[in-house]
Structure formats: structure tokens, C-alpha cells
Design a protein around this motif. Structure first.
Motif, PDB file in Angstrom:
ATOM      1  N   ILE A 265       3.564 -16.543  50.161  1.00 57.64           N
ATOM      2  CA  ILE A 265       2.850 -17.211  49.073  1.00 57.64           C
ATOM      3  C   ILE A 265       2.612 -18.683  49.425  1.00 57.64           C
ATOM      4  CG2 ILE A 265       3.059 -17.975  46.660  1.00 57.64           C
ATOM      5  CD1 ILE A 265       4.592 -15.278  46.170  1.00 57.64           C
ATOM      6  N   VAL A 266       3.634 -19.348  49.944  1.00 54.20           N
ATOM      7  CA  VAL A 266       3.497 -20.758  50.334  1.00 54.20           C
ATOM      8  C   VAL A 266       2.490 -20.895  51.466  1.00 54.20           C
ATOM      9  CG1 VAL A 266       4.714 -22.729  51.340  1.00 54.20           C
ATOM     10  CG2 VAL A 266       5.788 -21.416  49.504  1.00 54.20           C
ATOM     11  N   ALA A 267       2.593 -20.034  52.472  1.00 56.29           N
ATOM     12  CA  ALA A 267       1.671 -20.095  53.613  1.00 56.29           C
ATOM     13  C   ALA A 267       0.234 -19.805  53.168  1.00 56.29           C
ATOM     14  CB  ALA A 267       2.101 -19.111  54.700  1.00 56.29           C
ATOM     15  N   ALA A 268       0.049 -18.829  52.299  1.00 54.90           N
ATOM     16  CA  ALA A 268      -1.294 -18.504  51.808  1.00 54.90           C
ATOM     17  C   ALA A 268      -1.880 -19.682  51.028  1.00 54.90           C
ATOM     18  CB  ALA A 268      -1.258 -17.244  50.940  1.00 54.90           C
ATOM     19  N   ALA A 269      -1.051 -20.375  50.256  1.00 53.96           N
ATOM     20  CA  ALA A 269      -1.516 -21.561  49.519  1.00 53.96           C
ATOM     21  C   ALA A 269      -1.942 -22.657  50.490  1.00 53.96           C
ATOM     22  CB  ALA A 269      -0.422 -22.065  48.579  1.00 53.96           C
ATOM     23  N   ALA A 270      -1.184 -22.853  51.560  1.00 53.70           N
ATOM     24  CA  ALA A 270      -1.539 -23.867  52.559  1.00 53.70           C
ATOM     25  C   ALA A 270      -2.854 -23.521  53.243  1.00 53.70           C
ATOM     26  CB  ALA A 270      -0.417 -24.000  53.595  1.00 53.70           C
ATOM     27  N   VAL A 271      -3.028 -22.257  53.582  1.00 55.14           N
ATOM     28  CA  VAL A 271      -4.284 -21.821  54.201  1.00 55.14           C
ATOM     29  C   VAL A 271      -5.437 -22.015  53.218  1.00 55.14           C
ATOM     30  CG1 VAL A 271      -5.547 -19.813  55.088  1.00 55.14           C
ATOM     31  CG2 VAL A 271      -3.200 -20.241  55.832  1.00 55.14           C
ATOM     32  N   GLY A 272      -5.186 -21.740  51.949  1.00 56.53           N
ATOM     33  CA  GLY A 272      -6.211 -21.950  50.926  1.00 56.53           C
ATOM     34  C   GLY A 272      -6.633 -23.411  50.831  1.00 56.53           C
ATOM     35  N   LEU A 273      -5.663 -24.326  50.876  1.00 62.42           N
ATOM     36  CA  LEU A 273      -5.986 -25.760  50.858  1.00 62.42           C
ATOM     37  C   LEU A 273      -6.810 -26.151  52.073  1.00 62.42           C
ATOM     38  CD1 LEU A 273      -2.600 -27.314  49.691  1.00 62.42           C
ATOM     39  CD2 LEU A 273      -4.736 -27.256  48.405  1.00 62.42           C
ATOM     40  N   SER A 274      -6.466 -25.585  53.192  1.00 63.39           N
ATOM     41  CA  SER A 274      -7.197 -25.882  54.422  1.00 63.39           C
ATOM     42  C   SER A 274      -8.607 -25.304  54.365  1.00 63.39           C
ATOM     43  CB  SER A 274      -6.446 -25.297  55.624  1.00 63.39           C
ATOM     44  OG  SER A 274      -7.167 -25.502  56.804  1.00 63.39           O
ATOM     45  N   GLY A 275      -8.719 -24.094  53.851  1.00 63.19           N
ATOM     46  CA  GLY A 275     -10.004 -23.410  53.816  1.00 63.19           C
ATOM     47  C   GLY A 275     -11.018 -24.034  52.875  1.00 63.19           C
ATOM     48  N   ASP A 276     -10.544 -24.677  51.807  1.00 62.40           N
ATOM     49  CA  ASP A 276     -11.508 -25.270  50.873  1.00 62.40           C
ATOM     50  C   ASP A 276     -11.585 -26.794  50.989  1.00 62.40           C
ATOM     51  OD1 ASP A 276      -9.296 -26.194  49.489  1.00 62.40           O
ATOM     52  OD2 ASP A 276      -9.537 -24.849  47.795  1.00 62.40           O
ATOM     53  N   GLY A 277     -11.081 -27.334  52.095  1.00 68.43           N
ATOM     54  CA  GLY A 277     -11.249 -28.754  52.384  1.00 68.43           C
ATOM     55  C   GLY A 277     -10.307 -29.700  51.664  1.00 68.43           C
ATOM     56  N   ARG A 278      -9.202 -29.184  51.126  1.00 67.76           N
ATOM     57  CA  ARG A 278      -8.275 -30.055  50.399  1.00 67.76           C
ATOM     58  C   ARG A 278      -7.000 -30.363  51.178  1.00 67.76           C
ATOM     59  NH1 ARG A 278      -6.966 -27.345  45.083  1.00 67.76           N
ATOM     60  NH2 ARG A 278      -7.061 -25.497  46.366  1.00 67.76           N
ATOM     61  N   TRP A 279      -6.890 -29.877  52.395  1.00 68.44           N
ATOM     62  CA  TRP A 279      -5.653 -30.075  53.168  1.00 68.44           C
ATOM     63  C   TRP A 279      -5.348 -31.552  53.382  1.00 68.44           C
ATOM     64  CZ3 TRP A 279      -1.435 -27.635  54.148  1.00 68.44           C
ATOM     65  CH2 TRP A 279      -0.593 -28.087  55.154  1.00 68.44           C
ATOM     66  N   ASP A 280      -6.364 -32.390  53.543  1.00 68.32           N
ATOM     67  CA  ASP A 280      -6.127 -33.813  53.783  1.00 68.32           C
ATOM     68  C   ASP A 280      -5.569 -34.528  52.550  1.00 68.32           C
ATOM     69  OD1 ASP A 280      -8.533 -33.612  52.397  1.00 68.32           O
ATOM     70  OD2 ASP A 280      -9.409 -35.358  53.385  1.00 68.32           O
ATOM     71  N   ARG A 281      -5.499 -33.844  51.431  1.00 67.04           N
ATOM     72  CA  ARG A 281      -4.880 -34.428  50.233  1.00 67.04           C
ATOM     73  C   ARG A 281      -3.371 -34.197  50.192  1.00 67.04           C
ATOM     74  NH1 ARG A 281      -7.853 -36.277  45.929  1.00 67.04           N
ATOM     75  NH2 ARG A 281     -10.101 -36.060  46.101  1.00 67.04           N
ATOM     76  N   VAL A 282      -2.843 -33.384  51.095  1.00 67.90           N
ATOM     77  CA  VAL A 282      -1.405 -33.168  51.168  1.00 67.90           C
ATOM     78  C   VAL A 282      -0.829 -34.289  52.030  1.00 67.90           C
ATOM     79  CG1 VAL A 282       0.454 -31.615  51.858  1.00 67.90           C
ATOM     80  CG2 VAL A 282      -1.684 -30.677  50.934  1.00 67.90           C
ATOM     81  N   LYS A 283       0.141 -35.014  51.476  1.00 68.32           N
ATOM     82  CA  LYS A 283       0.720 -36.171  52.168  1.00 68.32           C
ATOM     83  C   LYS A 283       2.235 -36.132  52.071  1.00 68.32           C
ATOM     84  CE  LYS A 283      -3.300 -39.032  51.119  1.00 68.32           C
ATOM     85  NZ  LYS A 283      -3.769 -40.257  50.465  1.00 68.32           N
ATOM     86  N   ILE A 284       2.869 -36.934  52.903  1.00 67.44           N
ATOM     87  CA  ILE A 284       4.322 -37.077  52.889  1.00 67.44           C
ATOM     88  C   ILE A 284       4.642 -38.495  52.417  1.00 67.44           C
ATOM     89  CG2 ILE A 284       6.453 -37.009  54.257  1.00 67.44           C
ATOM     90  CD1 ILE A 284       5.054 -34.300  54.165  1.00 67.44           C
ATOM     91  N   CYS A 285       5.520 -38.617  51.429  1.00 66.36           N
ATOM     92  CA  CYS A 285       5.915 -39.928  50.930  1.00 66.36           C
ATOM     93  C   CYS A 285       6.549 -40.724  52.073  1.00 66.36           C
ATOM     94  CB  CYS A 285       6.913 -39.780  49.780  1.00 66.36           C
ATOM     95  SG  CYS A 285       7.424 -41.362  49.073  1.00 66.36           S
ATOM     96  N   PRO A 286       6.113 -41.974  52.293  1.00 67.40           N
ATOM     97  CA  PRO A 286       6.641 -42.759  53.410  1.00 67.40           C
ATOM     98  C   PRO A 286       8.024 -43.359  53.166  1.00 67.40           C
ATOM     99  CG  PRO A 286       5.003 -44.033  52.245  1.00 67.40           C
ATOM    100  CD  PRO A 286       5.019 -42.649  51.613  1.00 67.40           C
ATOM    101  N   ALA A 287       8.569 -43.240  51.962  1.00 64.73           N
ATOM    102  CA  ALA A 287       9.897 -43.797  51.678  1.00 64.73           C
ATOM    103  C   ALA A 287      10.949 -43.070  52.510  1.00 64.73           C
ATOM    104  CB  ALA A 287      10.212 -43.680  50.195  1.00 64.73           C
TER     105      ALA A 287
END
Length: 148
Positions: A81-103
Motif C-alpha cells: 500500500i505504501v509503495a503503491a502510494a509512492a508510485v502514484g505520487l510519482s506517476g501524477d507528478g507530485r513526487w517532488d512535493r515529498v520532502k524530508i524535514c532538515p531538522a
């Protein structure tokens, strides 16, 4: 400190239940979840973890059709489920909105919902405020020359 949801089987099982995912918290599942997390963090660009991330993580997914008759990934397993969600974000152009907090004391992954994709912290109320306060104190200690 103490916020890693994959630190042991109990916290992993609690995370699964809290997110409405099937609780399959075995040692092998926990290990696979850690590998998937490392791979996804690496893909987002988190270079703070010195351990090399796996380039491939096997998770159970199937291909099906969604309500619009478009191909989609289907999964019943939590990691699928997590992997499919990640692929979905990548497939619809939203992957670049996933970020890691720099703290350094946080490192949580978050989804940047800001209009111009400029969000920097996982939470302005927590990590952002701490970082800005820290920077302010450092400028104050440095004296007037540093503030110019």
C-alpha cells in the motif's frame, strides 16, 4: 527522540493500526518496512542517513483498473500500500512535493501542500520555530556586525 515508528515490533504494529493498515508486524515485515523507508528516503533526496539505501525493495502489488478504467497498483499488504502510494505520487507528478524535514532531531518525511512548493519544515509550529529561534539567538550572540 523516541519517535521512530519502526524502532520495534510494538511501535510498528501501532503505526499500522493507527493508519488503518493490516497489522502484520513480524520481524521480517519490520525489516522490509525499514528497507522500504530507506529506499523512499533516498529517492526523496535524504542524504543524512549514511547507510546505503537499497535500490530495489520487493513488495506485493498487483495491477488492476481503477474506476476510470485506468491501470493502477493494488495492494492488500501494508508495504504494498505504501509503495503503491509512492508510485502514484510519482506517476501524477507530485513526487517532488515529498520532502524530508532538515531538522537534525526530526528528519520526518512530509508532503508539501504549499502553493509554490516552498515549505521547508515538517511543521512551522515545531521544527520551523525552533530553527528560526536558534538562528535568531546566534545572530544576537554574534553582535551587530553579523546582523548587517
Amino acid at each position: 527522540a523516541g519517535t521512530d515508528e519502526l524502532r520495534d515490533l510494538d511501535t510498528y504494529g501501532g503505526w499500522l493500526r493507527a493508519h488503518g493498515l493490516p497489522d502484520r508486524s513480524t520481524s521480517a515485515d519490520l525489516d522490509a518496512a525499514r528497507r522500504l523507508r530507506a529506499a523512499l528516503r533516498s529517492a526523496v533526496g535524504d542524504s543524512a542517513d549514511p547507510a546505503p539505501a537499497p535500490t530495489e525493495v520487493a513488495v506485493p502489488v498487483r495491477v488492476g483498473l481503477d474506476s476510470g478504467r485506468r491501470p493502477t497498483l493494488l495492494a492488500g499488504d501494508p508495504l504494498g500500500i505504501v509503495a503503491a502510494a509512492a508510485v502514484g505520487l510519482s506517476g501524477d507528478g507530485r513526487w517532488d512535493r515529498v520532502k524530508i524535514c532538515p531538522a537534525d532531531d526530526c528528519r520526518w518525511a512530509f508532503y508539501d501542500r504549499s502553493k509554490n512548493r516552498s515549505r521547508h519544515w515538517c511543521s512551522m509550529e515545531g521544527c520551523g520555530t525552533k530553527a528560526k529561534s536558534r538562528a535568531f539567538r546566534e545572530r544576537q550572540r554574534a553582535g551587530p556586525r553579523a546582523r548587517r
